[in-house]
Design a protein around this motif. Structure first.
Motif, PDB file in Angstrom:
ATOM      1  N   LYS A  55      10.964   0.059   1.712  1.00 30.01           N
ATOM      2  CA  LYS A  55      10.205   0.849   2.694  1.00 30.01           C
ATOM      3  C   LYS A  55       8.863   1.300   2.130  1.00 30.01           C
ATOM      4  N   ASP A  56       8.407   0.641   1.086  1.00 33.22           N
ATOM      5  CA  ASP A  56       7.125   0.994   0.444  1.00 33.22           C
ATOM      6  C   ASP A  56       7.122   2.409  -0.111  1.00 33.22           C
ATOM      7  N   ALA A 105      12.003   0.978  -2.240  1.00 34.10           N
ATOM      8  CA  ALA A 105      10.834   0.078  -2.357  1.00 34.10           C
ATOM      9  C   ALA A 105      10.700  -0.812  -1.120  1.00 34.10           C
ATOM     10  N   VAL A 130       1.657   2.931   1.150  1.00 33.52           N
ATOM     11  CA  VAL A 130       2.616   3.032   0.051  1.00 33.52           C
ATOM     12  C   VAL A 130       2.740   4.498  -0.380  1.00 33.52           C
ATOM     13  N   LYS A 180      -2.026   1.489  -2.539  1.00 34.82           N
ATOM     14  CA  LYS A 180      -2.311   0.734  -1.300  1.00 34.82           C
ATOM     15  C   LYS A 180      -2.019   1.617  -0.093  1.00 34.82           C
ATOM     16  N   LYS A 228       3.482   6.572  -3.259  1.00 37.93           N
ATOM     17  CA  LYS A 228       3.591   6.339  -4.710  1.00 37.93           C
ATOM     18  C   LYS A 228       4.167   7.581  -5.384  1.00 37.93           C
TER      19      LYS A 228
END
Ligand code: PLP
Length: 354
Positions: A313-314, A311, A18, A15, A20
């Motif tokens: 904070k994405d 997480a 995000v 997304k 990752k």
């Protein structure tokens, strides 16, 4: 149907917003040549089985390593061939491995109610303890699984020690060496066990296009083994019929693209050096890494708390592995996502300690 209609358009990658950094992927791929090949392959070949492309990739791998086509088996990523090897071997006994390694595929037989993984403690420095593993090979063992460099530690074995181990262990049982991260090491040809397969030892080596090639979503991996072992593993899968045109096209276009591979490795090493500096600056340590991820020692901290704080904070990273509560794995991503992780460390450490 209504619920599906209300869903946002499908995104194939992470997304927006995000970072990752939780699955050892490589956002620097696919290469420009791979992207073009993916599109050409879909247009020309999407309606047809991918047999010619599979044969082409096998030819290229055979040429690179000086082996026969019959020594190679392709699959959709290396996971299937690793699982098939575990399933085939475990008909005869238990799989032996270190306490900490990428065990997902060797767990396949356990899940089917078959034989189990016998685990040997890693050394205090988190290395794979080759002597202890060798001493643990008894009549109940059907296969030794070595992942080098290892995941989640990122650590690499001394190549001479690993070669000696593989030669003597393979006289007692099958040795599987997962080399998913080989191309990211300082000297890939020194670290590979493929020459031992060629020399006739009972060893199978697994490789993947998911890491340095940046093709995790395109699903191509391969196994190199004796003709007999290749056939034996192939019994468990459908071999070339499981491959798809787009993935094969991407792999073929990337395999000898040295300019892209140098770029990809440089970016990964740049991110890794940034993380190593940040680890130190925050008073932490990390295992030495030969891969595209870093295993960070949080001291008295808890890796699951740290993961949750990130997480929020994405920023997606991994939580606890087995009983290694204070070890946290972060994968390299784009340089800006790596920077986001670095910037978030102080606050995440504070939250973790509460
Ligand atoms: N082997 C190791 C050590 C891995 O870390 C992974 C994935 O992270 C794999 C194999 C499987 O990757 P793939 O199925 O995409 O080749």
């Amino acid at each position: 149907a209504q619920a599906l209609k209300n869903q946002p358009p499908l995104r194939y990658g992470p997304k927006p917003g995000v970072a990752k950094l939780n699955a050892n992927e490589n956002p620097f791929g696919p290469s420009p040549a791979a992207l073009k090949a993916i599109s050409d392959a879909a247009v020309q070949g999407g309606a047809y089985y991918a047999y010619p492309a599979a044969m082409r990739l096998i030819d290229m791998i055979a040429e690179r390593h000086g082996i026969e086509k019959t020594n190679i088996s392709l699959s959709a990523g290396s996971s299937p061939i690793l699982s098939y090897t575990a399933l085939a071997a475990s008909q005869k006994g238990n799989i032996l491995g270190p306490d900490l390694f990428w065990d997902t595929t060797s767990k396949a037989p356990e899940k089917q109610g078959g034989h189990e993984i016998i685990r040997v403690a890693n050394t205090p420095a988190l290395d794979i303890d080759l002597d202890a593993i060798y001493n643990a090979i008894d009549g109940s063992i059907c296969m030794v699984h070595i992942c080098n460099p290892n995941n989640p530690t990122g650590k690499i074995l001394d190549p001479k020690a690993l070669k000696e181990f593989c030669i003597k262990a393979s006289k007692k049982t099958l040795v599987l060496v997962d080399e998913a991260y080989n191309e990211l090491t300082d000297d890939p040809s020194a670290h590979t066990m493929i020459p031992l397969v060629k020399a006739g030892h009972n060893i199978v080596v697994a490789r993947t296009f998911s890491k340095i090639y940046g093709l995790a979503g395109m699903r191509v991996g391969y196994l190199i083994a004796s003709e007999q072992n290749t056939e034996w593993v192939n019994q468990y899968g459908m071999g070339n019929y499981t491959l798809n045109q787009a993935g094969l096209a991407a792999a073929i276009a990337s395999y000898n693209d040295d300019a892209f591979l140098t770029f990809s490795k440089d970016k990964i090493l740049q991110g890794r050096a940034m993380v190593m500096d940040a680890v130190k600056a925050n008073g932490l340590t990390a295992a030495s890494s030969s891969t595209n991820f870093v295993f960070v020692n949080l001291g008295s901290g808890n890796a699951e708390h740290f993961r949750r704080a990130m997480a929020e904070k994405d920023i997606l990273i991994r939580g606890i592995y087995r009983s290694y509560n204070n070890w946290s794995r972060v994968s390299m991503g784009t340089i800006s996502d790596v920077q986001r992780y670095i910037d978030a460390i102080p606050e995440a450490l504070e939250k973790m300690e509460k």
